[in-house]
Design a protein around this motif. Structure first.
Motif, PDB file in Angstrom:
ATOM      1  N   ILE A 189       2.367 -11.891   5.635  1.00  0.00           N
ATOM      2  CA  ILE A 189       2.544 -10.436   5.712  1.00  0.00           C
ATOM      3  C   ILE A 189       1.170  -9.779   5.776  1.00  0.00           C
ATOM      4  O   ILE A 189       0.294 -10.072   4.958  1.00  0.00           O
ATOM      5  N   ASN A 190       0.987  -8.908   6.772  1.00  0.00           N
ATOM      6  CA  ASN A 190      -0.262  -8.146   6.882  1.00  0.00           C
ATOM      7  C   ASN A 190       0.055  -6.703   6.489  1.00  0.00           C
ATOM      8  O   ASN A 190       0.622  -5.940   7.267  1.00  0.00           O
ATOM      9  N   VAL A 207      -4.380  -6.325   4.541  1.00  0.00           N
ATOM     10  CA  VAL A 207      -4.467  -7.356   3.493  1.00  0.00           C
ATOM     11  C   VAL A 207      -3.449  -8.458   3.793  1.00  0.00           C
ATOM     12  O   VAL A 207      -2.270  -8.171   4.002  1.00  0.00           O
ATOM     13  N   LYS A 208      -3.914  -9.726   3.834  1.00  0.00           N
ATOM     14  CA  LYS A 208      -3.009 -10.856   4.090  1.00  0.00           C
ATOM     15  C   LYS A 208      -2.310 -11.254   2.796  1.00  0.00           C
ATOM     16  O   LYS A 208      -2.963 -11.541   1.791  1.00  0.00           O
ATOM     17  N   LEU A 209      -0.987 -11.263   2.842  1.00  0.00           N
ATOM     18  CA  LEU A 209      -0.188 -11.633   1.673  1.00  0.00           C
ATOM     19  C   LEU A 209       0.681 -12.836   2.010  1.00  0.00           C
ATOM     20  O   LEU A 209       1.337 -12.864   3.055  1.00  0.00           O
ATOM     21  N   TYR A 210       0.686 -13.839   1.127  1.00  0.00           N
ATOM     22  CA  TYR A 210       1.499 -15.037   1.325  1.00  0.00           C
ATOM     23  C   TYR A 210       2.702 -14.985   0.376  1.00  0.00           C
ATOM     24  O   TYR A 210       2.541 -15.106  -0.845  1.00  0.00           O
ATOM     25  N   PRO A 211       3.911 -14.774   0.906  1.00  0.00           N
ATOM     26  CA  PRO A 211       5.099 -14.645   0.056  1.00  0.00           C
ATOM     27  C   PRO A 211       5.255 -15.765  -0.957  1.00  0.00           C
ATOM     28  O   PRO A 211       5.587 -15.517  -2.116  1.00  0.00           O
ATOM     29  N   PRO A 262       8.958  -3.045   8.257  1.00  0.00           N
ATOM     30  CA  PRO A 262       7.985  -2.187   8.955  1.00  0.00           C
ATOM     31  C   PRO A 262       7.662  -0.934   8.135  1.00  0.00           C
ATOM     32  O   PRO A 262       8.535  -0.382   7.451  1.00  0.00           O
ATOM     33  N   ASP A 263       6.404  -0.515   8.184  1.00  0.00           N
ATOM     34  CA  ASP A 263       5.969   0.684   7.456  1.00  0.00           C
ATOM     35  C   ASP A 263       4.987   1.456   8.333  1.00  0.00           C
ATOM     36  O   ASP A 263       4.033   0.869   8.871  1.00  0.00           O
ATOM     37  N   PRO A 264       5.205   2.769   8.512  1.00  0.00           N
ATOM     38  CA  PRO A 264       4.338   3.544   9.409  1.00  0.00           C
ATOM     39  C   PRO A 264       2.866   3.572   8.992  1.00  0.00           C
ATOM     40  O   PRO A 264       1.975   3.592   9.834  1.00  0.00           O
ATOM     41  N   ALA A 265       2.609   3.530   7.702  1.00  0.00           N
ATOM     42  CA  ALA A 265       1.218   3.602   7.231  1.00  0.00           C
ATOM     43  C   ALA A 265       0.577   2.217   7.113  1.00  0.00           C
ATOM     44  O   ALA A 265      -0.559   2.001   7.538  1.00  0.00           O
ATOM     45  N   LEU A 266       1.319   1.248   6.541  1.00  0.00           N
ATOM     46  CA  LEU A 266       0.753  -0.071   6.249  1.00  0.00           C
ATOM     47  C   LEU A 266       0.964  -1.102   7.360  1.00  0.00           C
ATOM     48  O   LEU A 266       0.356  -2.158   7.355  1.00  0.00           O
ATOM     49  N   GLY A 267       1.846  -0.776   8.296  1.00  0.00           N
ATOM     50  CA  GLY A 267       2.234  -1.778   9.300  1.00  0.00           C
ATOM     51  C   GLY A 267       3.406  -2.587   8.769  1.00  0.00           C
ATOM     52  O   GLY A 267       4.493  -2.594   9.321  1.00  0.00           O
ATOM     53  N   GLU A 268       3.189  -3.277   7.640  1.00  0.00           N
ATOM     54  CA  GLU A 268       4.258  -4.003   6.954  1.00  0.00           C
ATOM     55  C   GLU A 268       4.162  -3.710   5.463  1.00  0.00           C
ATOM     56  O   GLU A 268       3.061  -3.668   4.916  1.00  0.00           O
ATOM     57  N   LYS A 269       5.304  -3.476   4.827  1.00  0.00           N
ATOM     58  CA  LYS A 269       5.278  -3.279   3.370  1.00  0.00           C
ATOM     59  C   LYS A 269       6.024  -4.427   2.686  1.00  0.00           C
ATOM     60  O   LYS A 269       7.001  -4.966   3.215  1.00  0.00           O
ATOM     61  N   GLY A 272      -1.739  -9.417  -8.087  1.00  0.00           N
ATOM     62  CA  GLY A 272      -2.832  -8.567  -7.626  1.00  0.00           C
ATOM     63  C   GLY A 272      -2.304  -7.195  -7.252  1.00  0.00           C
ATOM     64  O   GLY A 272      -1.087  -6.990  -7.116  1.00  0.00           O
ATOM     65  N   LYS A 273      -3.193  -6.264  -7.052  1.00  0.00           N
ATOM     66  CA  LYS A 273      -2.848  -4.873  -6.740  1.00  0.00           C
ATOM     67  C   LYS A 273      -1.910  -4.771  -5.526  1.00  0.00           C
ATOM     68  O   LYS A 273      -0.960  -3.997  -5.505  1.00  0.00           O
ATOM     69  N   PHE A 274      -2.176  -5.586  -4.493  1.00  0.00           N
ATOM     70  CA  PHE A 274      -1.394  -5.498  -3.265  1.00  0.00           C
ATOM     71  C   PHE A 274      -0.160  -6.409  -3.281  1.00  0.00           C
ATOM     72  O   PHE A 274       0.608  -6.437  -2.326  1.00  0.00           O
ATOM     73  N   GLU A 275       0.005  -7.168  -4.386  1.00  0.00           N
ATOM     74  CA  GLU A 275       1.119  -8.122  -4.460  1.00  0.00           C
ATOM     75  C   GLU A 275       2.348  -7.548  -5.176  1.00  0.00           C
ATOM     76  O   GLU A 275       3.344  -8.239  -5.352  1.00  0.00           O
ATOM     77  N   VAL A 276       2.271  -6.277  -5.560  1.00  0.00           N
ATOM     78  CA  VAL A 276       3.410  -5.625  -6.206  1.00  0.00           C
ATOM     79  C   VAL A 276       4.353  -5.103  -5.118  1.00  0.00           C
ATOM     80  O   VAL A 276       3.943  -4.321  -4.254  1.00  0.00           O
ATOM     81  N   PRO A 277       5.639  -5.538  -5.114  1.00  0.00           N
ATOM     82  CA  PRO A 277       6.581  -5.093  -4.077  1.00  0.00           C
ATOM     83  C   PRO A 277       6.746  -3.574  -4.066  1.00  0.00           C
ATOM     84  O   PRO A 277       6.801  -2.936  -5.124  1.00  0.00           O
ATOM     85  N   LYS A 278       6.802  -3.024  -2.860  1.00  0.00           N
ATOM     86  CA  LYS A 278       6.972  -1.571  -2.716  1.00  0.00           C
ATOM     87  C   LYS A 278       8.427  -1.152  -2.953  1.00  0.00           C
ATOM     88  O   LYS A 278       8.710  -0.009  -3.277  1.00  0.00           O
ATOM     89  N   LYS A 279       9.352  -2.115  -2.722  1.00  0.00           N
ATOM     90  CA  LYS A 279      10.774  -1.809  -2.924  1.00  0.00           C
ATOM     91  C   LYS A 279      11.507  -3.081  -3.329  1.00  0.00           C
ATOM     92  O   LYS A 279      11.135  -4.182  -2.920  1.00  0.00           O
ATOM     93  N   ILE A 280      12.552  -2.910  -4.155  1.00  0.00           N
ATOM     94  CA  ILE A 280      13.362  -4.050  -4.598  1.00  0.00           C
ATOM     95  C   ILE A 280      14.790  -3.863  -4.101  1.00  0.00           C
ATOM     96  O   ILE A 280      15.380  -2.790  -4.275  1.00  0.00           O
ATOM     97  N   TYR A 281      15.331  -4.890  -3.467  1.00  0.00           N
ATOM     98  CA  TYR A 281      16.721  -4.867  -3.002  1.00  0.00           C
ATOM     99  C   TYR A 281      17.530  -5.926  -3.753  1.00  0.00           C
ATOM    100  O   TYR A 281      17.065  -7.057  -3.920  1.00  0.00           O
ATOM    101  N   PHE A 282      18.729  -5.545  -4.206  1.00  0.00           N
ATOM    102  CA  PHE A 282      19.645  -6.503  -4.828  1.00  0.00           C
ATOM    103  C   PHE A 282      20.706  -6.898  -3.804  1.00  0.00           C
ATOM    104  O   PHE A 282      21.300  -6.032  -3.166  1.00  0.00           O
ATOM    105  N   VAL A 283      20.919  -8.194  -3.640  1.00  0.00           N
ATOM    106  CA  VAL A 283      21.883  -8.713  -2.672  1.00  0.00           C
ATOM    107  C   VAL A 283      22.865  -9.609  -3.425  1.00  0.00           C
ATOM    108  O   VAL A 283      22.448 -10.510  -4.164  1.00  0.00           O
ATOM    109  N   GLU A 284      24.171  -9.355  -3.239  1.00  0.00           N
ATOM    110  CA  GLU A 284      25.179 -10.119  -3.981  1.00  0.00           C
ATOM    111  C   GLU A 284      25.112 -11.612  -3.667  1.00  0.00           C
ATOM    112  O   GLU A 284      25.189 -12.453  -4.547  1.00  0.00           O
ATOM    113  N   LYS A 285      24.966 -11.970  -2.365  1.00  0.00           N
ATOM    114  CA  LYS A 285      24.890 -13.385  -1.962  1.00  0.00           C
ATOM    115  C   LYS A 285      23.933 -13.530  -0.793  1.00  0.00           C
ATOM    116  O   LYS A 285      24.064 -12.845   0.214  1.00  0.00           O
ATOM    117  N   PHE A 286      22.938 -14.395  -0.950  1.00  0.00           N
ATOM    118  CA  PHE A 286      21.980 -14.657   0.128  1.00  0.00           C
ATOM    119  C   PHE A 286      22.637 -15.459   1.255  1.00  0.00           C
ATOM    120  O   PHE A 286      23.512 -16.297   1.009  1.00  0.00           O
TER     121      PHE A 286
END
Length: 366
Positions: free
Chosen positions: A268-269, A273-277, A298-305, A333-347
Motif C-alpha cells: 500500500i502506498n 509511505v510504503k506500508l506492508y499489510p 482509494p483516497d483523494p488526498a493519500l492515493g490509498e488509505k 507506527g504513525k502511518f500504520e494506524v487504519p483510517k477506517k475499520i469495517y466489520f464483516v460477518e463472514k470473509f
C-alpha cells in the motif's frame, strides 16, 4: 547431456503404515489404496503410481494462494534432492517416525511420501483434517501441518517432537501459543515451484528470546538475492531449472538469512509511505481476537488509505473498544494506524480456505 532419471529403490528402513515395500510392491499397494481406501488414501495411491511410472517428472497443482491454480511439471530428481535436503536440515535420518496428515494432491503431501521412501522413515497415513492428532495415541518424531491444523492441535502437540508448518503464514498469536512447549515448531517458506520449502525458522526456540521479526534460514544449496523491487530471488539448481523471481518483499540479513515483509501485490502506498499489510497485521494480532486483515481503499488526498477488515458482527461497543486498543498500541507506527475499520460477518475464502482479500473487500464496500 542430461542423465536419465533412475528411480531410487525404497530405503530398507522405509515403512508405510507399519509395513515395508519395495518399489515393485508399492505399485500393488497403490492400486489397493485407490480401490479400497478412503479418498485421502486414494490420493496417496495415485501419487505413488505417478512416482513409479517411467516419466522423469510429476505434474503438480499449485495451491492458488498467489494466483489462479495451475499445473506444473517437477522433475523427480528435484524431488529427490529436496527430500535429502530436508532430512539434512532437520536431522531426520533412517528410522524417523513420521505422521502424514496433509492432502497428497499438493506438493507438501507428495513430499512427505518421497522423504519417507528415500530417507527410510516409518510413515503413517492419517486423514487430512482440521485436528489430525485427535485420534493419535503414539509419539512421532516428525510431522508437517498447515497453520490451521496447528491451531487446532495445540492440546495434543506433545505427540510430535518436530513440526514444520507451511501453506500460509504463522500468525504472531499462534507463535505465542507454542512458546514453552517441548515440540520444536518450524515455520517454512517455499512454494510448489521450489518443491516445497527452501527456508525455515524455529518459532519457539527454547531458552532464546523470540526475535521480532524472526528471520528465515535457507536450506543447503539455496542462494538468495533481491531485485530492484526488494523481492526475493531464489537460485536453487537442485530444485528448479530456472532462477525464481518471487513477489515476496524481503530484507536480506546475510547470504542465507532473510526477513519476510509481505507480498508486493499487497503493498500500500499511502501518501508516499510504503506500508506492508502483513507487517501491520503481525502488530495488530495480539489485540484482535477474530480473523482480520488490513488492505486499502482509494483516497483523494493519500492515493490509498489503510483500512482494517474484521470478521465479526458490528457493534458500536466493539468498534469503540478496538479503536481505543489500536490507539494505545505502541508497536504501530504513525502511518500504520487504519483510517477506517469495517466489520464483516463472514470473509470470502479461496478454494483451500485462505481469506480472499479482494473479494471480501468488494462484497463489503460495494
Amino acid at each position: 547431456m542430461e542423465t536419465k532419471f533412475s528411480l531410487p529403490e525404497t530405503h530398507p528402513e522405509f515403512r508405510l503404515n507399519g509395513l515395508y515395500y519395495t518399489n515393485e510392491e508399492l505399485a500393488a499397494v497403490a492400486y489397493s489404496l485407490i480401490k479400497e481406501g478412503e479418498p485421502y488414501e486414494g490420493q496417496a495411491g495415485n501419487f505413488l503410481l505417478d512416482w513409479l511410472n517411467d516419466k522423469d517428472y510429476i505434474e503438480v497443482k499449485t495451491s492458488g494462494s498467489t494466483g489462479p491454480p495451475k499445473v506444473i511439471s517437477i522433475k523427480k530428481q528435484q524431488m529427490v534432492n529436496s527430500a535429502r535436503s530436508t532430512g539434512k536440515f532437520f536431522d531426520l535420518g533412517p528410522g524417523t517416525t513420521a505422521l502424514h496428515c496433509l492432502p497428497t494432491n499438493f506438493i507438501a503431501g507428495k513430499m512427505m511420501l518421497v522423504r519417507a521412501m528415500l530417507l527410510g522413515w516409518k510413515l503413517d497415513l492419517e486423514l487430512p483434517k482440521a485436528n489430525p492428532l485427535d485420534r493419535i495415541f503414539k509419539i512421532y518424531d516428525f510431522c508437517a501441518m498447515t497453520p490451521f491444523q496447528l491451531d487446532n492441535s495445540l492440546s495434543r502437540l506433545h505427540l510430535i517432537k518436530k513440526l514444520i508448518v507451511g501453506g500460509g503464514a504463522v500468525s504472531s498469536n499462534l507463535r505465542n501459543l507454542v512458546q514453552g512447549i517441548n515440540t520444536k515448531v518450524y515455520e517454512t517458506y517455499g512454494m510448489t515451484e521450489t518443491v516445497s520449502h527452501i527456508a525455515a525458522r524455529n518459532v519457539n526456540a527454547r531458552g532464546k528470546k523470540l526475535e521480532e521479526p524472526l528471520p528465515f534460514t535457507t536450506l543447503p544449496n539455496v542462494k538468495i538475492d533481491i531485485d530492484e523491487r526488494d523481492c526475493l530471488i531464489i537460485e536453487a539448481p537442485q530444485l528448479s531449472d530456472e532462477t525464481l523471481i518471487t513477489n515476496d518483499v524481503v530484507e536480506l540479513i546475510s547470504e542465507n538469512k532473510f526477513i519476510w515483509k509481505g507480498r508486493i501485490d499487497n503493498l500500500i502506498n499511502s501518501g508516499g509511505v510504503k506500508l506492508y499489510p502483513e507487517e501491520i497485521e503481525a502488530k495488530l494480532a495480539p489485540i484482535i481476537a477474530h480473523r482480520f486483515f488490513v488492505t486499502s481503499l482509494p483516497d483523494p488526498a493519500l492515493g490509498e488509505k489503510l483500512v482494517l477488515m474484521v470478521e465479526s458482527e458490528f457493534s458500536e461497543t466493539a468498534l469503540n473498544n478496538l479503536e481505543r486498543e489500536i490507539k494505545v498500541c505502541r508497536k504501530l507506527g504513525k502511518f500504520e494506524v487504519p483510517k477506517k475499520i469495517y466489520f464483516v460477518e463472514k470473509f470470502e475464502e479461496t478454494a483451500n480456505g485462505k481469506i480472499h482479500r479482494a473479494n471480501t473487500l468488494k462484497s463489503r464496500i460495494t
